[in-house]
Enzyme design. Structure first.
Site, PDB file in Angstrom:
ATOM      1  N   HIS A 187       4.757  -0.960  21.722  1.00 37.90           N
ATOM      2  CA  HIS A 187       4.985   0.298  21.436  1.00 37.90           C
ATOM      3  C   HIS A 187       6.291   0.996  21.533  1.00 37.90           C
ATOM      4  CE1 HIS A 187       0.490   0.522  21.431  1.00 37.90           C
ATOM      5  NE2 HIS A 187       0.427   0.903  22.679  1.00 37.90           N
ATOM      6  N   ARG A 283       4.899   4.333   4.900  1.00 33.57           N
ATOM      7  CA  ARG A 283       3.349   3.480   5.378  1.00 33.57           C
ATOM      8  C   ARG A 283       2.444   4.436   5.964  1.00 33.57           C
ATOM      9  NH1 ARG A 283       7.651  -0.479   7.448  1.00 33.57           N
ATOM     10  NH2 ARG A 283       7.057  -2.347   6.585  1.00 33.57           N
ATOM     11  N   ARG A 319       2.909   5.061   0.263  1.00 40.13           N
ATOM     12  CA  ARG A 319       2.017   3.904  -0.221  1.00 40.13           C
ATOM     13  C   ARG A 319       0.541   4.068   0.196  1.00 40.13           C
ATOM     14  NH1 ARG A 319       3.454  -1.777   2.730  1.00 40.13           N
ATOM     15  NH2 ARG A 319       2.502  -0.959   4.477  1.00 40.13           N
ATOM     16  N   GLU A 412       4.217  -8.449  -3.536  1.00 41.94           N
ATOM     17  CA  GLU A 412       3.886  -9.136  -2.224  1.00 41.94           C
ATOM     18  C   GLU A 412       3.220 -10.529  -2.228  1.00 41.94           C
ATOM     19  OE1 GLU A 412       3.095  -5.740   1.275  1.00 41.94           O
ATOM     20  OE2 GLU A 412       2.179  -5.437  -0.602  1.00 41.94           O
ATOM     21  N   ASN A 435       8.193  -9.222   3.469  1.00 40.42           N
ATOM     22  CA  ASN A 435       7.385  -9.820   4.780  1.00 40.42           C
ATOM     23  C   ASN A 435       6.177 -10.391   4.150  1.00 40.42           C
ATOM     24  OD1 ASN A 435       9.504  -8.050   5.837  1.00 40.42           O
ATOM     25  ND2 ASN A 435       8.057  -6.549   6.199  1.00 40.42           N
ATOM     26  N   ASP A 436       5.442  -9.973   3.223  1.00 35.06           N
ATOM     27  CA  ASP A 436       4.233 -10.731   2.977  1.00 35.06           C
ATOM     28  C   ASP A 436       4.617 -11.753   1.827  1.00 35.06           C
ATOM     29  OD1 ASP A 436       1.804  -9.707   4.587  1.00 35.06           O
ATOM     30  OD2 ASP A 436       2.227  -7.718   3.584  1.00 35.06           O
ATOM     31  N   ARG A 446       3.575 -14.216   9.391  1.00 33.20           N
ATOM     32  CA  ARG A 446       4.559 -13.314   9.611  1.00 33.20           C
ATOM     33  C   ARG A 446       4.803 -12.820  11.160  1.00 33.20           C
ATOM     34  NH1 ARG A 446       3.812  -7.856   6.255  1.00 33.20           N
ATOM     35  NH2 ARG A 446       4.965  -6.836   7.800  1.00 33.20           N
ATOM     36  N   CYS A 482      11.778  -3.405  -0.189  1.00 35.83           N
ATOM     37  CA  CYS A 482      11.286  -2.816   1.329  1.00 35.83           C
ATOM     38  C   CYS A 482      11.218  -3.647   2.358  1.00 35.83           C
ATOM     39  CB  CYS A 482      10.463  -1.591   0.973  1.00 35.83           C
ATOM     40  SG  CYS A 482       8.796  -2.321   0.542  1.00 35.83           S
TER      41      CYS A 482
HETATM   42  C1  PEP Z   1       6.212  -6.360   3.128  1.00 36.29           C
HETATM   43  O1  PEP Z   1       5.221  -6.973   3.217  1.00 36.29           O
HETATM   44  O2  PEP Z   1       7.381  -6.851   3.175  1.00 36.29           O
HETATM   45  C2  PEP Z   1       6.205  -4.679   3.715  1.00 36.29           C
HETATM   46  C3  PEP Z   1       7.287  -3.819   3.470  1.00 36.29           C
HETATM   47  O3  PEP Z   1       5.102  -4.195   3.829  1.00 36.29           O
HETATM   48  P1  PEP Z   1       4.419  -4.363   5.306  1.00 36.29           P
HETATM   49  O4  PEP Z   1       5.595  -4.969   6.220  1.00 36.29           O
HETATM   50  O5  PEP Z   1       4.161  -3.000   5.547  1.00 36.29           O
HETATM   51  O6  PEP Z   1       3.307  -5.195   5.327  1.00 36.29           O
HETATM   52 MG    MG Z   2       3.191  -5.864   3.254  1.00 35.64          MG
END
Ligand code: PEP
Ligand code: MG
Length: 546
Positions: A187, A283, A319, A412, A435-436, A446, A482
């Protein structure tokens, strides 16, 4: 005098700050005879008082940190849970003192949650333990937040910190966080990143080390994950204050707009204060998580409108709800998915649930009518059919409300990354969620720790990202990034070298990224990116980009 030892922990939120130390004391033990002898009625009265304090705190702070406020509301429900009170009564009847009865009851409740197969419920175990601590503090008459006595901007040092602690503090009163426990997704790490406050977590032995050094202050390097102790004179010499290095940012030195990732109005405000050039990813899931039911059109519109007003004239890319997989909604159970990361998540879940989808479309259409800087982006798109459906929804709402916002999608999924030209006419922009994208490209969850060769710098992952940029530009669609890669200096150099049109990152990462970009220059970024795409390994690519 020997040099005081520096402490090393995990980098939870980047940036450097120094200030006087505010050490959070653990509850004094042994308990006083009054506390030991508290009756069932006294414990019930304290539970009610604690629940009300948590609700008040959540109400006051909903604007600054809605996700953490929602956690406090859930904790208030737990404090009032009759099953918890019954378990306390049982222990009291068996002759236990009140502290032991509360500890036993909350521990057995938390253990039961941990043993369920439901990841969402299991994660609530920490909240139940926190409620136990709050009940014990309440019996001694103390307020829920242990930072209630924080009088001047300080470095907060604690064994662990909870949302009840961190949210009670006034804005600006915390210059950095240091905790002995916790990981980078705890947190305190989330709140720190959202508010752009440097933080080091998992700094084992920090409390004892501060005592040994007789420290009155600390210098926290959230980027390196280190803490050094300061005496009174060193403290005077240090330039204290969170975010100061960010305020001095020369954004003109960056070759592309530097935008912020945000999950709350507070984070948007922090980004606006730093004069970042928009919100590249808002987000919205933080509005939906950790609460018993979803937010309605009114509540959502209010949040989006405030965010747009704060950032105008720069864009705010909101988003649509990205739930499912690890982001479970208590009011929307997704059953029968052996592999939730490959299940109904993101746009799939959203399109299939009108109850979640329609109020969000209406709230966004309403915001778009009054705010030209609202853009809307859709997560986890794998096929043009999905985007067609989304566009129809927004155009329909736009016709009724006056305006359809620019519509884009996240990149993604690997299949989407290499075929962006197939979405022509359906999208106004894209943003690469590395990230995804990387987790799906490499089949590497991840949430787990992996060596660099299974990271964004893996040669195949770098080429996939480059292909996404090329395939969007081939059809004249602007490309932002992002994912976390944009917030790493080496990543930003690579992405600018590929020709991306904007970067969106946690506000606290802006300083290191802007400095790396202005040092390297656009031509340098291009050369480094070209070389990285030819590198034989992640390690070599990283070295070339550093
Ligand atoms: C991503 O997947 O890179 C992304 C920015 O979305 P999140 O981290 O919220 O899944
Ligand atoms: Mg993502």
């Amino acid at each position: 005098m020997p040099e005081p030892e520096a402490i090393r922990g995990l980098s939870a939120s980047p940036g450097r700050a120094s200030g006087p130390l505010f050490t959070v004391e653990e509850e004094p033990q042994p308990w006083s005879p009054d506390v030991e002898a508290a009756t069932s009625e006294a414990v019930a009265a304290v539970a009610e008082r604690v629940a009300r304090q948590l609700e008040d705190l959540a109400g006051d702070r909903r604007d600054r940190a809605p996700d953490a406020a929602a956690i406090l509301e859930a904790q208030a429900l737990m404090a009032r849970d009759p099953a918890l009170q019954a378990a306390v009564d049982e222990s009291l009847a068996a002759g236990r003192g009140a502290p032991a009865a509360i500890a036993e009851a909350t521990e057995s409740y938390a253990t039961r949650l941990e043993q369920t197969e439901d990841a969402y419920l299991a994660a609530r175990a920490a909240d139940v333990r926190e409620v136990g601590r709050l009940l014990l503090a309440g019996l001694t008459g103390r307020p829920p937040s242990r930072l209630a006595g924080l009088a001047e901007p300080s470095v907060v040092l604690a064994r662990e910190l909870t949302p009840a602690d961190t949210l009670a503090a006034e804005p600006g009163s915390i210059v950095a966080f240091v905790t002995e426990s916790g990981g980078t997704t705890s947190h305190v790490a989330i709140v720190a990143r959202e508010l752009g406050i440097p933080a080091v977590v998992g700094a084992a032995g920090a409390l004892a080390a501060a005592r040994r050094a007789a420290a009155t202050g600390a210098l926290v390097d959230g980027t390196a994950g280190t803490v050094s102790w300061l005496g009174p004179e060193e403290l005077l010499k240090e330039d204290s204050g969170a975010g100061r290095e960010l305020v001095a940012l020369d954004l003109d030195a960056a070759p592309v707009p530097i935008m912020a990732n945000a999950g709350s109005v507070a984070a948007v405000r922090a980004a606006a204060d730093l004069r970042l050039q928009g919100v590249g990813l808002f987000r919205t899931e933080f509005l939906f998580l950790s609460r018993p039911d979803p937010p309605g059109e009114e509540e959502q519109a209010e949040t989006y409108e405030v965010a747009c007003a704060l950032m105008a004239p720069y864009p705010v890319v909101v988003r649509t709800l990205d739930a499912g997989s690890d982001k479970r909604l208590p009011y929307l159970p997704v059953a029968g998915e052996p592999n939730p990361a490959l299940g109904r998540r993101g746009v799939r879940l959203w399109l299939a649930n009108e109850g979640l989808r329609d109020p969000q479309v209406r709230a966004l259409a309403r915001t778009a009518a009054g705010h030209e800087n609202l853009w809307v982006m859709v997560p986890m798109v794998g096929a043009s059919e999905e985007m067609r459906e989304v566009r129809d929804l927004f155009e329909d709402a736009g016709r009724r409300r006056g305006r359809t916002p620019p519509l884009g999608m996240m990149v993604e999924l690997p299949a989407t990354a290499v075929a962006l030209d197939r979405f022509g006419g359906l999208i106004d922009f894209v943003s690469i969620g590395t990230n995804d994208l990387v987790q799906y490209a490499l089949g590497a969850d991840r949430e787990l720790e992996w060596p660099p060769y299974l990271s964004e710098f893996n040669p195949g992952a770098l080429r996939l990202i480059a292909e996404a940029v090329r395939s969007a530009h081939r059809v004249d669609v602007k490309v932002g990034v992002c994912g976390e890669l944009a917030g790493r200096p080496e990543g930003a150099v690579f992405l600018v070298g590929l020709g991306v049109d904007s970067l969106s990152l946690g506000a606290a990462s802006a300083g290191p990224v802007v400095r790396a970009l202005s040092r390297t220059g656009v031509e340098g970024c291009r050369e480094a990116a070209r070389a990285a795409l030819e590198a034989g390994s992640a390690e070599e690519a990283l070295a070339l980009l550093s």
